[in-house]
Design a protein around this motif. Sequence first.
Motif, PDB file in Angstrom:
ATOM      1  N   ASP A  72     -57.144  57.737  72.305  1.00 33.14           N
ATOM      2  CA  ASP A  72     -57.319  56.969  73.538  1.00 33.14           C
ATOM      3  C   ASP A  72     -56.436  57.561  74.645  1.00 33.14           C
ATOM      4  O   ASP A  72     -55.248  57.837  74.428  1.00 33.14           O
ATOM      5  N   LYS A  73     -57.007  57.745  75.832  1.00 35.07           N
ATOM      6  CA  LYS A  73     -56.276  58.406  76.914  1.00 35.07           C
ATOM      7  C   LYS A  73     -55.313  57.484  77.642  1.00 35.07           C
ATOM      8  O   LYS A  73     -54.444  57.955  78.382  1.00 35.07           O
ATOM      9  N   VAL A  74     -55.453  56.167  77.437  1.00 36.49           N
ATOM     10  CA  VAL A  74     -54.558  55.210  78.095  1.00 36.49           C
ATOM     11  C   VAL A  74     -53.488  54.705  77.134  1.00 36.49           C
ATOM     12  O   VAL A  74     -52.289  54.757  77.417  1.00 36.49           O
ATOM     13  N   PHE A  75     -53.917  54.242  75.983  1.00 36.65           N
ATOM     14  CA  PHE A  75     -52.986  53.640  75.025  1.00 36.65           C
ATOM     15  C   PHE A  75     -52.456  54.638  73.995  1.00 36.65           C
ATOM     16  O   PHE A  75     -51.424  54.389  73.375  1.00 36.65           O
ATOM     17  N   GLY A  76     -53.161  55.732  73.792  1.00 38.20           N
ATOM     18  CA  GLY A  76     -52.756  56.722  72.802  1.00 38.20           C
ATOM     19  C   GLY A  76     -52.274  58.016  73.428  1.00 38.20           C
ATOM     20  O   GLY A  76     -51.666  58.009  74.497  1.00 38.20           O
ATOM     21  N   ILE A  77     -52.605  59.141  72.780  1.00 42.10           N
ATOM     22  CA  ILE A  77     -52.140  60.449  73.264  1.00 42.10           C
ATOM     23  C   ILE A  77     -53.320  61.345  73.630  1.00 42.10           C
ATOM     24  O   ILE A  77     -53.196  62.572  73.660  1.00 42.10           O
ATOM     25  N   GLY A  78     -54.454  60.727  73.917  1.00 39.93           N
ATOM     26  CA  GLY A  78     -55.662  61.496  74.221  1.00 39.93           C
ATOM     27  C   GLY A  78     -55.572  62.344  75.469  1.00 39.93           C
ATOM     28  O   GLY A  78     -56.338  63.305  75.631  1.00 39.93           O
ATOM     29  N   SER A  79     -54.660  62.010  76.367  1.00 41.54           N
ATOM     30  CA  SER A  79     -54.513  62.788  77.602  1.00 41.54           C
ATOM     31  C   SER A  79     -53.469  63.900  77.472  1.00 41.54           C
ATOM     32  O   SER A  79     -53.266  64.675  78.404  1.00 41.54           O
ATOM     33  N   ASP A 116     -50.370  75.230  62.213  1.00 42.29           N
ATOM     34  CA  ASP A 116     -50.602  73.906  61.636  1.00 42.29           C
ATOM     35  C   ASP A 116     -50.555  72.826  62.712  1.00 42.29           C
ATOM     36  O   ASP A 116     -51.324  71.857  62.670  1.00 42.29           O
ATOM     37  N   MET A 117     -49.651  72.967  63.676  1.00 37.05           N
ATOM     38  CA  MET A 117     -49.587  72.001  64.779  1.00 37.05           C
ATOM     39  C   MET A 117     -50.880  71.996  65.582  1.00 37.05           C
ATOM     40  O   MET A 117     -51.383  70.936  65.963  1.00 37.05           O
ATOM     41  N   LEU A 118     -51.419  73.185  65.838  1.00 37.30           N
ATOM     42  CA  LEU A 118     -52.648  73.296  66.617  1.00 37.30           C
ATOM     43  C   LEU A 118     -53.822  72.675  65.865  1.00 37.30           C
ATOM     44  O   LEU A 118     -54.612  71.909  66.441  1.00 37.30           O
ATOM     45  N   ASP A 119     -53.939  72.979  64.566  1.00 30.99           N
ATOM     46  CA  ASP A 119     -55.006  72.391  63.757  1.00 30.99           C
ATOM     47  C   ASP A 119     -54.859  70.874  63.697  1.00 30.99           C
ATOM     48  O   ASP A 119     -55.853  70.133  63.785  1.00 30.99           O
ATOM     49  N   LEU A 120     -53.632  70.391  63.546  1.00 30.32           N
ATOM     50  CA  LEU A 120     -53.369  68.955  63.505  1.00 30.32           C
ATOM     51  C   LEU A 120     -53.762  68.299  64.826  1.00 30.32           C
ATOM     52  O   LEU A 120     -54.412  67.247  64.834  1.00 30.32           O
ATOM     53  N   PHE A 121     -53.383  68.906  65.923  1.00 31.15           N
ATOM     54  CA  PHE A 121     -53.672  68.369  67.254  1.00 31.15           C
ATOM     55  C   PHE A 121     -55.166  68.170  67.453  1.00 31.15           C
ATOM     56  O   PHE A 121     -55.622  67.092  67.877  1.00 31.15           O
ATOM     57  N   TYR A 122     -55.959  69.196  67.114  1.00 24.22           N
ATOM     58  CA  TYR A 122     -57.399  69.091  67.336  1.00 24.22           C
ATOM     59  C   TYR A 122     -58.087  68.214  66.297  1.00 24.22           C
ATOM     60  O   TYR A 122     -59.106  67.582  66.600  1.00 24.22           O
ATOM     61  N   PHE A 123     -57.539  68.142  65.088  1.00 27.28           N
ATOM     62  CA  PHE A 123     -58.110  67.197  64.116  1.00 27.28           C
ATOM     63  C   PHE A 123     -57.915  65.762  64.602  1.00 27.28           C
ATOM     64  O   PHE A 123     -58.839  64.940  64.542  1.00 27.28           O
ATOM     65  N   MET A 124     -56.730  65.449  65.102  1.00 27.51           N
ATOM     66  CA  MET A 124     -56.465  64.092  65.583  1.00 27.51           C
ATOM     67  C   MET A 124     -57.363  63.725  66.757  1.00 27.51           C
ATOM     68  O   MET A 124     -57.694  62.556  66.957  1.00 27.51           O
ATOM     69  N   ARG A 125     -57.796  64.720  67.517  1.00 31.66           N
ATOM     70  CA  ARG A 125     -58.715  64.478  68.626  1.00 31.66           C
ATOM     71  C   ARG A 125     -60.085  64.025  68.131  1.00 31.66           C
ATOM     72  O   ARG A 125     -60.860  63.445  68.895  1.00 31.66           O
ATOM     73  N   THR A 126     -60.405  64.318  66.861  1.00 27.04           N
ATOM     74  CA  THR A 126     -61.710  63.918  66.324  1.00 27.04           C
ATOM     75  C   THR A 126     -61.723  62.471  65.851  1.00 27.04           C
ATOM     76  O   THR A 126     -62.794  61.924  65.582  1.00 27.04           O
ATOM     77  N   LEU A 127     -60.539  61.847  65.743  1.00 25.54           N
ATOM     78  CA  LEU A 127     -60.456  60.465  65.255  1.00 25.54           C
ATOM     79  C   LEU A 127     -60.707  59.486  66.405  1.00 25.54           C
ATOM     80  O   LEU A 127     -60.445  59.794  67.569  1.00 25.54           O
ATOM     81  N   PRO A 128     -61.221  58.292  66.090  1.00 25.55           N
ATOM     82  CA  PRO A 128     -61.611  57.351  67.153  1.00 25.55           C
ATOM     83  C   PRO A 128     -60.414  56.819  67.933  1.00 25.55           C
ATOM     84  O   PRO A 128     -59.301  56.732  67.406  1.00 25.55           O
ATOM     85  N   PRO A 129     -60.622  56.463  69.201  1.00 26.28           N
ATOM     86  CA  PRO A 129     -59.544  55.899  70.022  1.00 26.28           C
ATOM     87  C   PRO A 129     -59.234  54.464  69.624  1.00 26.28           C
ATOM     88  O   PRO A 129     -60.054  53.772  69.030  1.00 26.28           O
ATOM     89  N   SER A 130     -58.045  54.044  69.947  1.00 25.64           N
ATOM     90  CA  SER A 130     -57.621  52.663  69.712  1.00 25.64           C
ATOM     91  C   SER A 130     -56.958  52.144  70.983  1.00 25.64           C
ATOM     92  O   SER A 130     -56.175  52.863  71.615  1.00 25.64           O
ATOM     93  N   GLU A 131     -57.269  50.918  71.367  1.00 29.35           N
ATOM     94  CA  GLU A 131     -56.687  50.328  72.574  1.00 29.35           C
ATOM     95  C   GLU A 131     -55.520  49.399  72.249  1.00 29.35           C
ATOM     96  O   GLU A 131     -55.152  48.544  73.053  1.00 29.35           O
ATOM     97  N   GLU A 132     -54.931  49.593  71.060  1.00 30.44           N
ATOM     98  CA  GLU A 132     -53.764  48.789  70.681  1.00 30.44           C
ATOM     99  C   GLU A 132     -52.556  49.208  71.523  1.00 30.44           C
ATOM    100  O   GLU A 132     -52.189  50.386  71.546  1.00 30.44           O
TER     101      GLU A 132
END
Length: 283
Positions: A72-79, A116-132
């Motif tokens: 999520d770009k507002v509540f998470g680290i999507g941005s 590994d950081m780069l692979d982790l970063f882009y894998f996490m981008r594939t997971l759904p956003p959360s507005e928590e």
Amino acid sequence: MFSIILPTLLIGAEKKIRIDLLNGEKVFSVSGCASCHSKGKKPADLNSLKLGGGVKIETAFGRFYAPNISSDKVFGIGSWTFEEFKAALKEGVSPTGQNYFPAFPYNAYKLMSDEDMLDLFYFMRTLPPSEEPNIKHDILYASFLRKFMPLYNARYSFLNTKKQTDLGEGEYMVRALGHCSECHTSRDVFGVPKFRSYLSGGVIYEGGVVKTPNITPDKSGIGDWSNDEIVNYLRTGFTPDFDSSGGLMAEVIENLQPLNDEELMEIAKYLKSIDPIETKKSD
């Protein structure tokens, strides 16, 4: 192997970077990201996992709450950019320049390879956003203490007797991804690990004060365990005496499942190679 190729501009020439999302998923699991940043039971399919945070982390200094690290770009680290993500893991600093508390084990993650950081970063981008929304940490003088994190980091670096480069595969799994020392090494009054007591047992606050076991090759630790018995424990959670892991360690065992037996054997070899440290029963 599922991978994508990203073109990037480097010194005026195009360079292609290969992103391995399967490796990113493995790094994500072994590093225990979901254990702290996702509430409830992990789904069988990680693609539906929401990293909304909110998991409570009890410490001697108070109660921390893991933040939202979803896409999520507002509540998470999507941005976030990759460089900002890397700075968080390697330096413990947010995109706004705020220092993180070491309840986030950046001092272990800083040993992670850039790949590994780069692979982790882009894998996490594939997971759904959360507005928590993030939950405020329940510790005294949080804003005041946060200003002293650079001093904590300096003390950590000064006292750290463990070399930071050229880690073998097993050591890399233990020190960087698995961050085993976070739970299995005792700490001083400032919360800095006592590196002379590396992996000889520590304290966690899981429903009260709980002593973690010695996992050095001393007889008071895992000295009587064979490499195969260590591998079996990391695979099944059963000790050579047919006791079973529970609590946080049960989650660790689950997180290690993407590793094959050869990788688990490298962990076993590393643990059996470190300095044995005796832990007395009264310790």
